[in-house]
Structures are given as C-alpha cells and as structure tokens.
Design an enzyme around this catalytic site. Structure first.
Site, short mmCIF file in Angstrom:
data_model
loop_
_atom_site.label_atom_id
_atom_site.label_comp_id
_atom_site.label_asym_id
_atom_site.label_seq_id
_atom_site.Cartn_x
_atom_site.Cartn_y
_atom_site.Cartn_z
N VAL A 150 9.89 -1.64 5.97
CA VAL A 150 10.13 -1.05 7.29
C VAL A 150 11.34 -0.12 7.25
CG1 VAL A 150 9.07 -3.00 8.50
CG2 VAL A 150 11.53 -3.06 8.02
N ASP A 151 11.85 0.15 6.03
CA ASP A 151 13.13 0.86 5.90
C ASP A 151 13.01 2.38 5.88
OD1 ASP A 151 12.28 1.46 3.22
OD2 ASP A 151 13.21 -0.38 2.49
N HIS B 129 3.74 -2.48 8.06
CA HIS B 129 4.52 -3.46 8.84
C HIS B 129 5.45 -2.78 9.84
CE1 HIS B 129 3.88 -6.91 5.70
NE2 HIS B 129 2.80 -6.65 6.41
N THR C 87 6.37 -6.42 -4.85
CA THR C 87 5.93 -7.34 -3.79
C THR C 87 5.55 -8.68 -4.40
OG1 THR C 87 4.37 -7.74 -1.98
CG2 THR C 87 3.54 -6.41 -3.81
N SER C 88 5.87 -9.76 -3.65
CA SER C 88 5.53 -11.09 -4.15
C SER C 88 4.04 -11.38 -3.97
CB SER C 88 6.36 -12.15 -3.41
OG SER C 88 6.15 -12.02 -2.01
N PRO D 190 9.95 -7.36 -11.88
CA PRO D 190 10.71 -8.08 -12.91
C PRO D 190 10.34 -9.56 -12.99
CG PRO D 190 12.13 -7.52 -11.05
CD PRO D 190 10.81 -6.87 -10.79
N ALA E 16 11.68 -1.30 -10.14
CA ALA E 16 11.07 -0.07 -9.61
C ALA E 16 11.84 1.17 -10.06
CB ALA E 16 11.04 -0.15 -8.07
P1 OAD Z 1 9.31 -10.50 -1.13
O1 OAD Z 1 10.76 -10.73 -0.88
O2 OAD Z 1 8.35 -11.59 -0.82
O3 OAD Z 1 9.10 -10.10 -2.65
C1 OAD Z 1 9.94 -9.16 -3.27
C2 OAD Z 1 9.41 -8.94 -4.67
O4 OAD Z 1 10.20 -7.90 -5.25
C3 OAD Z 1 9.53 -10.14 -5.61
O5 OAD Z 1 8.30 -10.32 -6.27
C4 OAD Z 1 10.64 -9.75 -6.59
O6 OAD Z 1 10.44 -10.27 -7.89
C5 OAD Z 1 10.48 -8.24 -6.59
N1 OAD Z 1 11.70 -7.48 -6.96
C6 OAD Z 1 13.00 -7.82 -6.80
N2 OAD Z 1 13.79 -6.83 -7.24
C7 OAD Z 1 12.96 -5.83 -7.68
C8 OAD Z 1 13.18 -4.52 -8.22
N3 OAD Z 1 14.41 -4.05 -8.41
N4 OAD Z 1 12.10 -3.79 -8.57
C9 OAD Z 1 10.84 -4.27 -8.37
N5 OAD Z 1 10.58 -5.48 -7.86
C10 OAD Z 1 11.63 -6.25 -7.51
O7 OAD Z 1 8.94 -9.14 -0.34
P2 OAD Z 1 7.50 -8.59 0.11
O8 OAD Z 1 6.47 -8.90 -0.91
O9 OAD Z 1 7.71 -7.17 0.51
O10 OAD Z 1 7.00 -8.97 6.35
O11 OAD Z 1 7.25 -9.45 1.40
C11 OAD Z 1 6.13 -9.17 2.17
C12 OAD Z 1 6.46 -9.30 3.63
O12 OAD Z 1 7.06 -10.57 3.88
C13 OAD Z 1 7.50 -8.33 4.13
O13 OAD Z 1 6.95 -7.07 4.46
C14 OAD Z 1 8.02 -9.02 5.34
C15 OAD Z 1 8.16 -10.41 4.79
O14 OAD Z 1 8.15 -11.43 5.70
C16 OAD Z 1 7.33 -8.78 7.60
O15 OAD Z 1 8.49 -8.67 7.97
C17 OAD Z 1 6.14 -8.69 8.48
#
Ligand code: OAD
Length: 245
Positions: free
Chosen positions: A105-106, A121, A192-193, A218, A235
């Site tokens: 959302v940034d 989102h 994304t997780s 990672p 990334a």
């Molecule tokens: P998460 O916090 O669940 O996952 C972040 C992912 O980024 C993890 O898999 C990390 O390993 C990875 N990560 C961390 N540092 C990184 C880097 N430098 N380069 C690449 N990957 C890296 O975040 P989202 O998957 O975005 O929803 O979460 C999904 C949704 O859950 C969000 O949009 C938000 C949240 O609740 C809402 O607010 C509706």
C-alpha cells in the site's frame, strides 16, 4: 553444468513474451518499510492485526488506529524506491507490457516510475469514508482536520483506503489482477509470504494458464512449490541482476 537459479531465471526473463510481477512487503523491505510477518521486525510481530487492520478494531478505538496509519504514512513518505522497484520501472518498455500486481500500500512502484500497477490492497495515501458514501481523498495534506477526521459529505469517520482483514478486495482490481496472471507467460513472485488470499492464489492461476513462476525471496515461502525456479535473494539484489540493469 547446472545454472545458478538467478541465471536460470534470467534466461526465462529473456525468453518471456509477457511478464507479470506479484509483489509483497519484502519488495519494500530494502526501502526501510517493515514487512508484516518477519520474526522480530514484522509489523504483525509487534502489533495486533485485529486491533489495527480490521473495521472492528477501528470502531473500538478510531484515534489509535488513525494515528498508527498516519505514522506509517509518514514513514512511507520518507522512504524511497529501492533498486528492485527501479529495475522493474526501467525495463517495462522493453517488454511492451510488464504489469505489477502489488499487495503493498506504499505506492513505491508508482514512485519508481512503473505505470501498470494494480494495488490490490489499496493505498495508504488514500483516505475513504467508513460509511462508503463515496468520499475519497488521495492527498493527505487536503484532509479535514481531526483525529481521525470526519467525512465532509456524511459526517462518518474517515479511514485509510486499504483493505483490512475480513474485507473484500475491490472486484475490478481483483479481476484485473486475475486477468494479468492468466495472460502472462512468466510470473515473478517477489517478497511475499504467500499467506494472504486471494493474492496468494494468483501464482496458481498463472500456472494453470500455462505460465512459468519464479519466486524471489530470501526465505522459504508457501509459494515455492509453485515455482520452476526459486531465487534465494532480496528484491533489490535479484531484480537488477535478473533484468541486467
Ligand atoms: P509478509 O510480511 O507476510 O511477507 C514478507 C515476505 O518478504 C517474507 O516472505 C520475507 O521472507 C520476504 N522478504 C523480506 N525481506 C525481503 C527482501 N529484502 N526482498 C525480498 N523478500 C523479502 O508480507 P506480504 O506477503 O506482503 O495485508 O503480506 C501479505 C498481506 O498481509 C499484506 O498485504 C498485508 C498483510 O496483512 C493487508 O494489510 C490487507
């Protein structure tokens, strides 16, 4: 000799006709924007999502939730797109189309110069009416005063224009994200997780339509098993290498 995953992924990029990218919070981690679920540093490790990211939580304490989003908005305003955002923006023209579906959302993809961005989102810079009377403001400086402010049209609370837990995604945005996933031949899944649906279902949609999936992260994720190649990198490191920029 077997290629390194980043080299295998670069080959896939070179041979792709239509690339789509699905990004999550990890995409912005190197811009200093915290992720949600990383142990220790993740927002949901320190704050309760039910209190801060749901309508019930907002109704229970509107000023507290409003201030939390205002502080995140300030942090996002201070953040800059990283080398990963910039690489995606720089190469878009090379591919005719390079659509980005982001859970973030940034607004950093757009600030990096990407034009084809679907923010499924919502946006933290957007403010909408809790009663959905139609009021929308994309410029925080133009908001009425208040903590949180009241809707100038109907008097209900104003709230952040992001999708909270328990809420539906905007139907048109979701349809566009699904179409993007079906029409690409290569889907890059970055940072994304893969735990939050419907976004986490898009790689399967792409696979079923015949696309190849590459995961860049990672750490292990739920989506690794969808991927033909998993690049264990960040990334900002992997994307410039992947596109050779
Ligand atoms: P998460 O916090 O669940 O996952 C972040 C992912 O980024 C993890 O898999 C990390 O390993 C990875 N990560 C961390 N540092 C990184 C880097 N430098 N380069 C690449 N990957 C890296 O975040 P989202 O998957 O975005 O929803 O979460 C999904 C949704 O859950 C969000 O949009 C938000 C949240 O609740 C809402 O607010 C509706």
């Amino acid at each position: 000799m077997r290629l390194e995953p980043i080299e295998e992924a670069s080959d896939l990029v070179r041979n792709a006709r239509r690339i789509a990218v699905l990004t999550g919070a990890g995409m912005s981690a190197e811009s200093g924007v915290p992720t949600f679920r990383d142990a220790q540093t993740g927002l949901w490790a320190r704050f309760d999502p039910e209190q801060l990211a749901s309508e019930a939580g907002f109704r229970a304490d509107p000023p507290m939730v409003w201030r939390w989003y205002a502080s995140r908005r300030d942090a996002v305003t201070r953040a800059e797109p990283n080398a990963g955002h910039r690489a995606l923006a720089a190469v878009a023209d090379r591919f005719g189309q390079l659509a980005i579906v982001t859970q973030n959302v940034d607004g950093l993809h757009r600030r990096a110069g990407s034009r084809d961005v679907i923010e499924i989102h919502g946006s933290i810079m957007r403010t909408v009416c809790l009663a959905r009377c139609g009021f929308v403001e994309d410029e925080p400086a133009r908001l009425p005063s208040g903590d949180p402010p009241r809707c100038p049209n109907c008097g209900d609370w104003l709230r952040p224009g992001v999708v909270w837990f328990g809420e539906m995604l905007d139907a048109r945005q979701l349809a566009a994200a699904e179409e993007t996933s079906r029409e690409c031949d290569l889907l890059l899944v970055v940072g994304t997780s893969g735990l939050v649906y419907p976004a986490a279902g898009l790689p399967l949609t792409a696979r079923r339509a015949g696309a190849t999936v590459v995961v860049i992260n990672p750490a292990d994720t739920e989506l690794d098993r969808m991927a033909s190649v998993v690049v264990r990198s960040t990334a900002a490191t992997a994307l410039p290498r992947l596109f050779g920029v």
